[in-house]
Design a protein around this motif. Sequence first.
Motif, PDB file in Angstrom:
ATOM      1  N   LEU A  92      21.769  42.074  70.527  1.00  0.00           N
ATOM      2  CA  LEU A  92      23.127  42.627  70.447  1.00  0.00           C
ATOM      3  C   LEU A  92      23.443  43.156  69.056  1.00  0.00           C
ATOM      4  N   ASP A  93      22.850  42.542  68.051  1.00  0.00           N
ATOM      5  CA  ASP A  93      23.082  42.982  66.678  1.00  0.00           C
ATOM      6  C   ASP A  93      21.917  42.501  65.824  1.00  0.00           C
ATOM      7  N   ALA A  94      21.696  43.193  64.716  1.00  0.00           N
ATOM      8  CA  ALA A  94      20.620  42.828  63.796  1.00  0.00           C
ATOM      9  C   ALA A  94      21.057  43.157  62.378  1.00  0.00           C
ATOM     10  N   THR A  95      20.789  42.252  61.465  1.00  0.00           N
ATOM     11  CA  THR A  95      21.176  42.476  60.066  1.00  0.00           C
ATOM     12  C   THR A  95      20.099  41.939  59.136  1.00  0.00           C
ATOM     13  N   ARG A  96      20.107  42.434  57.893  1.00  0.00           N
ATOM     14  CA  ARG A  96      19.063  42.076  56.931  1.00  0.00           C
ATOM     15  C   ARG A  96      19.662  41.583  55.609  1.00  0.00           C
ATOM     16  N   ILE A  97      18.885  40.755  54.932  1.00  0.00           N
ATOM     17  CA  ILE A  97      19.220  40.289  53.590  1.00  0.00           C
ATOM     18  C   ILE A  97      17.997  40.512  52.701  1.00  0.00           C
ATOM     19  N   ARG A  98      18.216  41.086  51.536  1.00  0.00           N
ATOM     20  CA  ARG A  98      17.128  41.236  50.560  1.00  0.00           C
ATOM     21  C   ARG A  98      17.617  40.670  49.227  1.00  0.00           C
ATOM     22  N   GLN A  99      16.877  39.738  48.695  1.00  0.00           N
ATOM     23  CA  GLN A  99      17.303  39.081  47.468  1.00  0.00           C
ATOM     24  C   GLN A  99      17.292  40.048  46.282  1.00  0.00           C
ATOM     25  N   GLY A 100      18.311  39.890  45.433  1.00  0.00           N
ATOM     26  CA  GLY A 100      18.426  40.746  44.251  1.00  0.00           C
ATOM     27  C   GLY A 100      18.346  39.990  42.950  1.00  0.00           C
ATOM     28  N   GLY A 101      18.143  38.652  43.030  1.00  0.00           N
ATOM     29  CA  GLY A 101      18.001  37.863  41.819  1.00  0.00           C
ATOM     30  C   GLY A 101      19.328  37.583  41.139  1.00  0.00           C
ATOM     31  N   SER A 102      19.267  37.384  39.829  1.00  0.00           N
ATOM     32  CA  SER A 102      20.462  37.115  39.016  1.00  0.00           C
ATOM     33  C   SER A 102      20.549  38.163  37.917  1.00  0.00           C
ATOM     34  N   PRO A 103      21.057  39.341  38.233  1.00  0.00           N
ATOM     35  CA  PRO A 103      21.088  40.431  37.257  1.00  0.00           C
ATOM     36  C   PRO A 103      22.107  40.185  36.143  1.00  0.00           C
ATOM     37  N   LEU A 104      21.943  40.913  35.047  1.00  0.00           N
ATOM     38  CA  LEU A 104      22.882  40.840  33.924  1.00  0.00           C
ATOM     39  C   LEU A 104      24.114  41.688  34.240  1.00  0.00           C
ATOM     40  N   ILE A 105      25.279  41.064  34.188  1.00  0.00           N
ATOM     41  CA  ILE A 105      26.529  41.761  34.487  1.00  0.00           C
ATOM     42  C   ILE A 105      27.401  41.738  33.237  1.00  0.00           C
ATOM     43  N   LEU A 106      27.782  42.920  32.777  1.00  0.00           N
ATOM     44  CA  LEU A 106      28.604  43.038  31.573  1.00  0.00           C
ATOM     45  C   LEU A 106      30.054  43.291  31.976  1.00  0.00           C
ATOM     46  N   MET A 107      30.941  42.368  31.569  1.00  0.00           N
ATOM     47  CA  MET A 107      32.364  42.474  31.891  1.00  0.00           C
ATOM     48  C   MET A 107      33.172  42.214  30.633  1.00  0.00           C
ATOM     49  N   ASP A 108      33.876  43.234  30.165  1.00  0.00           N
ATOM     50  CA  ASP A 108      34.741  43.085  28.979  1.00  0.00           C
ATOM     51  C   ASP A 108      33.995  42.426  27.821  1.00  0.00           C
ATOM     52  N   GLU A 109      32.816  42.960  27.539  1.00  0.00           N
ATOM     53  CA  GLU A 109      31.971  42.494  26.434  1.00  0.00           C
ATOM     54  C   GLU A 109      31.403  41.089  26.672  1.00  0.00           C
ATOM     55  N   LYS A 110      31.630  40.535  27.851  1.00  0.00           N
ATOM     56  CA  LYS A 110      31.045  39.239  28.194  1.00  0.00           C
ATOM     57  C   LYS A 110      29.878  39.469  29.153  1.00  0.00           C
ATOM     58  N   LEU A 111      28.818  38.662  28.960  1.00  0.00           N
ATOM     59  CA  LEU A 111      27.618  38.831  29.776  1.00  0.00           C
ATOM     60  C   LEU A 111      27.496  37.672  30.753  1.00  0.00           C
ATOM     61  N   PHE A 112      27.321  37.970  32.030  1.00  0.00           N
ATOM     62  CA  PHE A 112      27.165  36.958  33.073  1.00  0.00           C
ATOM     63  C   PHE A 112      25.793  37.129  33.720  1.00  0.00           C
ATOM     64  N   THR A 113      25.128  35.985  33.989  1.00  0.00           N
ATOM     65  CA  THR A 113      23.791  36.098  34.581  1.00  0.00           C
ATOM     66  C   THR A 113      23.477  35.003  35.586  1.00  0.00           C
ATOM     67  N   ASP A 114      24.387  34.065  35.809  1.00  0.00           N
ATOM     68  CA  ASP A 114      24.077  32.928  36.680  1.00  0.00           C
ATOM     69  C   ASP A 114      24.347  33.198  38.151  1.00  0.00           C
ATOM     70  N   GLU A 115      24.986  34.294  38.439  1.00  0.00           N
ATOM     71  CA  GLU A 115      25.355  34.581  39.822  1.00  0.00           C
ATOM     72  C   GLU A 115      24.157  35.109  40.628  1.00  0.00           C
ATOM     73  N   ASN A 116      24.020  34.615  41.857  1.00  0.00           N
ATOM     74  CA  ASN A 116      22.941  35.062  42.740  1.00  0.00           C
ATOM     75  C   ASN A 116      23.413  36.248  43.570  1.00  0.00           C
ATOM     76  N   LEU A 117      22.595  37.295  43.593  1.00  0.00           N
ATOM     77  CA  LEU A 117      22.965  38.513  44.317  1.00  0.00           C
ATOM     78  C   LEU A 117      21.985  38.780  45.441  1.00  0.00           C
ATOM     79  N   ALA A 118      22.512  39.317  46.537  1.00  0.00           N
ATOM     80  CA  ALA A 118      21.679  39.765  47.646  1.00  0.00           C
ATOM     81  C   ALA A 118      22.201  41.101  48.144  1.00  0.00           C
ATOM     82  N   PHE A 119      21.278  41.931  48.596  1.00  0.00           N
ATOM     83  CA  PHE A 119      21.650  43.177  49.263  1.00  0.00           C
ATOM     84  C   PHE A 119      21.707  42.882  50.758  1.00  0.00           C
ATOM     85  N   VAL A 120      22.781  43.293  51.415  1.00  0.00           N
ATOM     86  CA  VAL A 120      22.942  43.010  52.840  1.00  0.00           C
ATOM     87  C   VAL A 120      23.379  44.276  53.564  1.00  0.00           C
ATOM     88  N   ASP A 121      23.068  44.318  54.854  1.00  0.00           N
ATOM     89  CA  ASP A 121      23.530  45.435  55.680  1.00  0.00           C
ATOM     90  C   ASP A 121      25.040  45.348  55.877  1.00  0.00           C
TER      91      ASP A 121
END
Length: 809
Positions: A92-121
């Motif tokens: 009836l439905d099908a979806t995918r997840i692909r891991q993206g790791g913990s990329p470096l995210i720059l927000m207002d001169e602050k760097l974040f890296t502990d968040e886990n990211l995934a690409f999803v449909d």
Amino acid sequence: MFQNYFKTAWRNLVRNRVFSAINIIGLAMGLASCMLIGLYVLDELSFDRFHDKSDRIVRVVFKGTMQGGKINESHVMPPTAAALKADYPEVLDATRIRQGGSPLILMDEKLFTDENLAFVDSNFFNVFTVPMIQGNPKTALLEPNSIVISRSTAEKFFGKTDPVGKLLNFKDWKATYKVNGVFQDIPANSHFGYDLLASMSTVPEARSNSWMVSEFFTYLVLPEGYDYKKLEAKLPQTVRKYMGPQLKQAMGVTLDEFRKKGNDIALHLQPLTDIHLHSDFTYDQNPNGDIRYVYIFGAVAVIMLIIACINFMNLSTAGSSKRAREVGVRKVMGSAKAELVWQFLIESVLLTSIALVLAAILCLVMLPLFNNLSGKNMEVQLNSIPQLVPSFLLFGLFVGIFAGSYPAFFLSSFKPVAVLKGGNSIKLSSFGKNIGLRSGLVVFQFFISITLMIGTTVVYQQLKYIKNKKIGYDKSQVLVIPAWALGKNETAFRDELQRDSRIERVSLSGYVPAGTSANNNYMVTPEDNVSQFVKTLRYEVDYDYIPTLGMEMADGRNFSKDYGTDSTGVIINETAAKTLGWKDNALTKSISHRTNEGTIITYRVIGVVKDFHFRSLHQAISPLVMTLSKGSGHIIVKTKTKEISGLLASMEKQWNSFKPDLPFTYSFLDERFNEVYKAEQKTGQILGVFAGLTIFVGCLGLFGLATFTAEQRTREIGVRKVLGASVAGIVALLSRDFLKLIAVAIVIALPVAWWMMNRWLQDFAYKIDIAWWMFAGAAVVSVIVALLTISYQSIKAALMNPVKSLRSE
């Protein structure tokens, strides 16, 4: 009437303080243990069941067999989801997840890296129940470079500001993503946990038609009540239709020819709710549990409760002599047996209620310690307490009736004439009639205790064996530094470290033979048998990798800068040499590898490295191929000094001189190695704790029985002393019956424990032999503990003045 029952029960509890205390403490410990393990088991069984369609979702997995090992992957090829949905109407439905790791995210001169990211449909939220707090779940991930973030991540990045419409700057990807929504944090009891979900349409590989690479976790939604096995039976058609032609192009053989050589590849389905406890894949999104440990701990919980109830029965019936006259008087005064049963059941429920309250307090106090022991993060929510109270009370009522039913019927069955005639006759006859049951209960208690002791010993010895086993490389004083944040400065940092006199060697490679490392399926063909395919694992290493880790060459040499042709050279392990049929003459042989594009690359074997364990000891060593590479990912440092703190400070200073985006971090190789066996370590610790508790609770019951036995034989002891019996002889006399019961428990426990632990060890490719001393040690400990438990009452009875003993009758 019930008020009178409770008043009498309370008076009896106060009058027999010692027996009541023993009963309450033993029962409370058993109940608290049962509650703690019950929380653990319920948490393990609850994984992924919060999804509305949890009973209809299956994951597509990829399995196969090839010479050199098995293919066992939890992720599949990019076009799998679309192909299955198009070809089978039951999907009836099908979806995918692909891991993206913990990329470096720059927000207002602050760097974040502990968040886990995934690409999803874009239909991710239609399949999985992950509530959206802000944004439209149907459209939030339709466009490339769109992203939704978890509630906790939104608070971390934006505080109280509305995040929808804001931009996230991914520094290392040099890309910007637009926030289109906020979702509720994914519960901890999920086999995946991500903080950021990005649109799959951003990933070029997601549009690939290749059936030769597998990086996509793929899930299907099936109709209600549909048996997924029916769809699984059709998947060989999919393999033949889509993978067959590409296999011919990549390997030069048809699917039938591939299978005739003893190889096979297949797609399988795995129910969503089975993933956490029934997975044995080489890699998954989160560390999974093991259903065997759920069974083990569940059994321990039930056993602890049974043992506590057994203690209650034993002590209640053992103290029957003190209640005999009461029963006789009540019956003479007209009390019916049913009324006496009610009286004793209410006493049992009262004791159980007190024990239950004490157990609940113990459970709450010990929960943080148990969480630390089990690696869980369980807690009792205040808003759930009203819902738990009815279950709590019913549980207490059940235990009270279960534990008190036999004593109630036993005590109420006393005959008034025999009781009032003279207490001794009823005491001896009653004890004699029921000694078999009580003896059986004592045997059961110590059978469980001895079995748990042996199990704990075997677990610890296996862990000790793993820790001390020669694994083919030196893991002591080796630091592993994640260096990918240095970018082009990795080599410069490595060279600076190499100049430090406190450092012996430095290597740069993405492959570390302990902990989580890269997994790949690298198919090779030997030059002297082009029709043979061997599955290997490929390590890309530099010139210093082998000497830095203290590996030894079985034949040939390491990569060397003196040989310009080593870029096309390869080092294989001993298992690969044997699998390829080159047991003694691997040097100068060649292997070929066909890329996904069909290009054939040939490598010349320049060396054979001695086998080393690059995976856990649960698995046998498989074929391995090492190719020369500049290396990236990890800097592996073999140190000379034991003053690590000073060296680490120097390393951090050098690291900061390159001004990387991430702070300096490191781990020790031996700690990474031990982390692989974390589940076994937890099992050993939990078994050890509950083995001790089981012994303690069992000893409480044994102490109570020893007290009762001494009271029953007061006159006999007095007569024996008058006739010249020694204190030692009387102690031996009183101890003999109990030691016989312990001996019976030992005889039953030894074969059962051997069978259980032998089954457990079968999960290891490399394991200890169960030695005789493990059984002897548990037997000796149980005897010593039993003797210490009953010795106080035995010695006290033996030292009693015989005149006083005879007067007591």
